[in-house]
Design an enzyme around this catalytic site. Sequence first.
Site, short mmCIF file in Angstrom:
data_model
loop_
_atom_site.label_atom_id
_atom_site.label_comp_id
_atom_site.label_asym_id
_atom_site.label_seq_id
_atom_site.Cartn_x
_atom_site.Cartn_y
_atom_site.Cartn_z
CE LYS A 66 -3.90 -2.41 2.05
NZ LYS A 66 -4.74 -2.61 3.18
CD GLN A 110 -3.10 -4.38 6.29
OE1 GLN A 110 -3.31 -3.94 5.97
NE2 GLN A 110 -4.13 -5.64 6.27
CG ASP A 133 -9.71 -0.15 4.80
OD1 ASP A 133 -9.35 0.21 3.79
OD2 ASP A 133 -8.30 -0.28 6.02
#
Length: 309
Positions: A66, A110, A133
Amino acid sequence: MQGENQPGVAYFCPMQLLDGKLVSRSVKEKVKDKTDLLKKEGKKTPHLAAILVGNNGASETYVASKVKSCEEVGFKSSLLRFEETISEQELINAIEKLNNDEDVDGILVQLPLPKQINEETIINIIHPDKDVDGFHPVSIGKMVQGLPTFIPATPYGILLMLEHYKIETAGKHAVVIGRSNIVGRPISILLSRNSYPGNCTVTVCHSKTSNLKEICLQADIIVAALGIPEFLKADMVKENAVVVDVGITRVADASKKSGFAIKGDVDFAGVAPKCSYITPVPGGVGLMTIAALLMNTLMACETKYKKQA
Ligand code: NAP
């Protein structure tokens, strides 16, 4: 490829790969162009802040790609690493700091997080304006209502892929295997929305579904997101179906340098010859997830200027 739709009649079924590499590259080019434009106009550079807790190998790999992707499109990125033993309150404090940092456009935590930390609490702390997200209840609520918002990255990536290949979805029967908050549930809602890609009739299957094979055999589109390697077999798929494989499982493989192979939820060798389109693993949905995250981060940055206008 050869296939059969009725006894004795062979027909040509040209299976096409849904190529995550190709589509994610095209999405990244668009994001880079828009980022260059923002900079040219004297506006800020999109900035993604990623939080990584502990030393989980898979999480390390995901976060590293990412961050690398941010560099590729000209974003700024910050990686905040914390020990496995961090307390929930310490993590909350770190997120609140990012919430208040004017320069940070998107925050990504994460998952999974260590046991002492409640993931729901952490997701809810992220400011909805920075929820790239798309897991915050505000984002999910808006998505359900069809309002502009951050769409969870993996389902968003699937939509971008269907769109790129101009796959017809209206009136199709889509079967989603899995009902998690990050993949199965949101993609089932998105495919049922009155938009493109969408307008499907959607069936959601899960571990308690009793007649999964019969349901799958009725599907024009199957999204497999259950996390069981090679679960979906050829005898569960009808001819010409579109198959999207979300699964990513590390399976021990002594022949690989890393000691493991990445497997999807679809038995690709068996299923692919029956499909009109299918995603490979790796090289499919995983790459699209990152591309979608970049799209969300760009949107977070651009929205600031729209609010000011
Ligand atoms: P999850 O939270 O574990 O959810 C799995 C879902 O599958 C659950 O709804 C479960 O049903 C259902 N399920 C389990 N066994 C089943 C069975 N035998 N038949 C039918 N349904 C079954 O997993 P997830 O987070 O959604 O992830 C799914 C897979 O996608 C994993 O391999 C994950 O690594 C991968 N993934 C990939 C990406 C990407 O970027 N490509 C992103 C996210 C996740 P119940 O609800 O009844 O338990």
